[in-house]
Design a protein around this motif. Structure first.
Motif, short mmCIF file in Angstrom:
data_model
loop_
_atom_site.label_atom_id
_atom_site.label_comp_id
_atom_site.label_asym_id
_atom_site.label_seq_id
_atom_site.Cartn_x
_atom_site.Cartn_y
_atom_site.Cartn_z
N GLN A 224 0.84 -1.20 0.00
CA GLN A 224 0.00 0.00 0.00
C GLN A 224 0.88 1.26 0.00
N THR A 225 0.39 2.28 -0.71
CA THR A 225 1.14 3.54 -0.82
C THR A 225 0.80 4.46 0.34
N VAL A 226 1.84 5.11 0.86
CA VAL A 226 1.68 6.07 1.95
C VAL A 226 2.04 7.46 1.43
N THR A 227 1.16 8.43 1.67
CA THR A 227 1.38 9.81 1.22
C THR A 227 1.19 10.77 2.39
N THR A 228 1.59 12.02 2.17
CA THR A 228 1.35 13.05 3.18
C THR A 228 -0.14 13.36 3.24
N SER A 229 -0.63 13.66 4.44
CA SER A 229 -2.06 13.96 4.61
C SER A 229 -2.36 15.44 4.45
N GLY A 230 -1.36 16.29 4.65
CA GLY A 230 -1.57 17.72 4.57
C GLY A 230 -2.05 18.33 5.87
N TYR A 231 -2.21 17.51 6.92
CA TYR A 231 -2.75 18.00 8.19
C TYR A 231 -1.67 18.55 9.11
N GLY A 232 -0.43 18.31 8.82
CA GLY A 232 0.62 18.75 9.72
C GLY A 232 0.95 20.23 9.60
N GLY A 233 0.46 20.88 8.55
CA GLY A 233 0.74 22.30 8.38
C GLY A 233 2.04 22.60 7.68
N VAL A 234 2.87 21.58 7.42
CA VAL A 234 4.16 21.78 6.76
C VAL A 234 4.16 21.14 5.38
N PHE A 235 3.79 19.87 5.33
CA PHE A 235 3.87 19.14 4.07
C PHE A 235 2.54 19.20 3.33
N PRO A 236 2.55 19.54 2.06
CA PRO A 236 1.32 19.55 1.28
C PRO A 236 0.72 18.15 1.19
N LYS A 237 -0.52 18.09 0.88
CA LYS A 237 -1.22 16.81 0.77
C LYS A 237 -0.84 16.09 -0.51
N GLY A 238 -0.71 14.77 -0.42
CA GLY A 238 -0.55 13.94 -1.60
C GLY A 238 0.88 13.67 -2.04
#
Length: 297
Positions: A224-238
């Motif tokens: 399964q692929t893991v991506t950034t959620s965008g909820y941390g405020g630093v890393f964009p989503k996806g």
């Protein structure tokens, strides 16, 4: 008396000439056997030639071998130089092919990031072991618009975030850093509902990231692929982080930990992209969160 001696000399000269002609005629005559003087002469000449021929031939052969060895040494030296040049050329061609492939993927990745502002950078420094997986330095800083906490990616996936910025250089904290504050809000992309967790920690022996705080009742699968959620405020989503290669339940908490193989090569890093979320991308994420919230209610 003087006339007698003069005639005597003439007679001796004529006799010698007659004998010489006779000997020549006798030697030119076809015979089965030669005379013993001829045999003696032939044997003497042959023995003398054999005595001097072998040493002379040996000496001549010795010097010929030396000259040949010298020629072979020079040829071998030239061939070694040519072989070294070929190895260097082959290695350079290989490096250029790899760099060209990396740049091509980077360009394709940049074209796909239409919702981000992107800076193309090059790695100019890296700490040796045991800090190899902690940080790298890039060739752009505040003069180019780089700011702390901006996300950093390669053509394959997430690399880390901008940590410290000077006028012309920036330090990048890798996702494999052991800093306890180095956390990334991530999502496991599933067939139905996404699974949330935190990327925190890196196993250098297994070369995997640790994704923690995953609810124990959430099903996980390898691959399964893991991506950034965008909820941390630093890393964009996806932004792609990696793929699951294993998982196990926590021994204390009702959670599980997934082992993530990074999509990006964290060992060999050359060309990186610093990305910043645009206002449009932030609004899109906000609208998606509202839709998800309404659907859940």
């Amino acid at each position: 008396m003087p006339q007698f001696f003069s005639n005597k000399r003439l007679i001796i000269l004529l006799a010698s000439m007659i004998i010489l002609v006779a000997l020549i005629g006798f030697s030119m005559k076809e015979r089965e056997n030669i005379t013993w003087p001829e045999q003696f002469l032939h044997d003497t000449v042959g023995w003398t030639q054999s005595v001097f021929y072998k040493p002379a031939h040996f000496v001549a052969g010795f010097f010929e071998n030396i000259i040949e060895m010298k020629d072979l040494y020079e040829q071998n030296k030239i061939l070694k130089l040519q072989l070294n040049d070929y190895d260097l050329l082959a290695s350079r061609v290989k490096d250029l092919k790899r760099e060209n492939e990396t740049l091509r993927k980077t360009l394709e990745k940049e074209e796909a990031l239409t919702d981000f502002k992107v800076w193309q950078t090059t790695v100019v420094g890296r700490a040796p072991d045991p800090m190899w997986y902690q940080s790298v330095k890039i060739n752009k800083g505040s003069q180019a618009g780089i700011k702390p906490d901006m996300a950093v990616i390669s053509a394959e996936g997430l690399i880390g975030k901008v940590d410290e910025v000077s006028a012309f250089h920036s330090s990048i904290e890798l996702i494999s850093s052991h800093d306890p504050s180095n956390r990334i809000s991530a999502i496991v992309q599933g067939e139905k509902d996404p699974v949330h967790g935190l990327i925190q920690g890196y196993d250098e022996k297994r070369k995997v990231l640790l994704m923690k705080m995953i609810p124990i009742d959430k099903p996980l699968k390898e691959g399964q692929t893991v991506t950034t959620s965008g909820y941390g405020g630093v890393f964009p989503k996806g932004l792609e982080i990696g793929k699951i290669v294993g998982f196990e339940p926590d021994k204390v908490e009702p959670t599980q930990t997934a082992y993530i193989k990074p999509s990006a090569d964290l060992y060999d890093i050359h060309h990186l992209m610093v990305v910043e979320r645009t206002i449009q991308e932030v609004l899109v994420e906000y609208e998606e969160d509202l839709i998800e919230g309404e659907g859940a209610s």
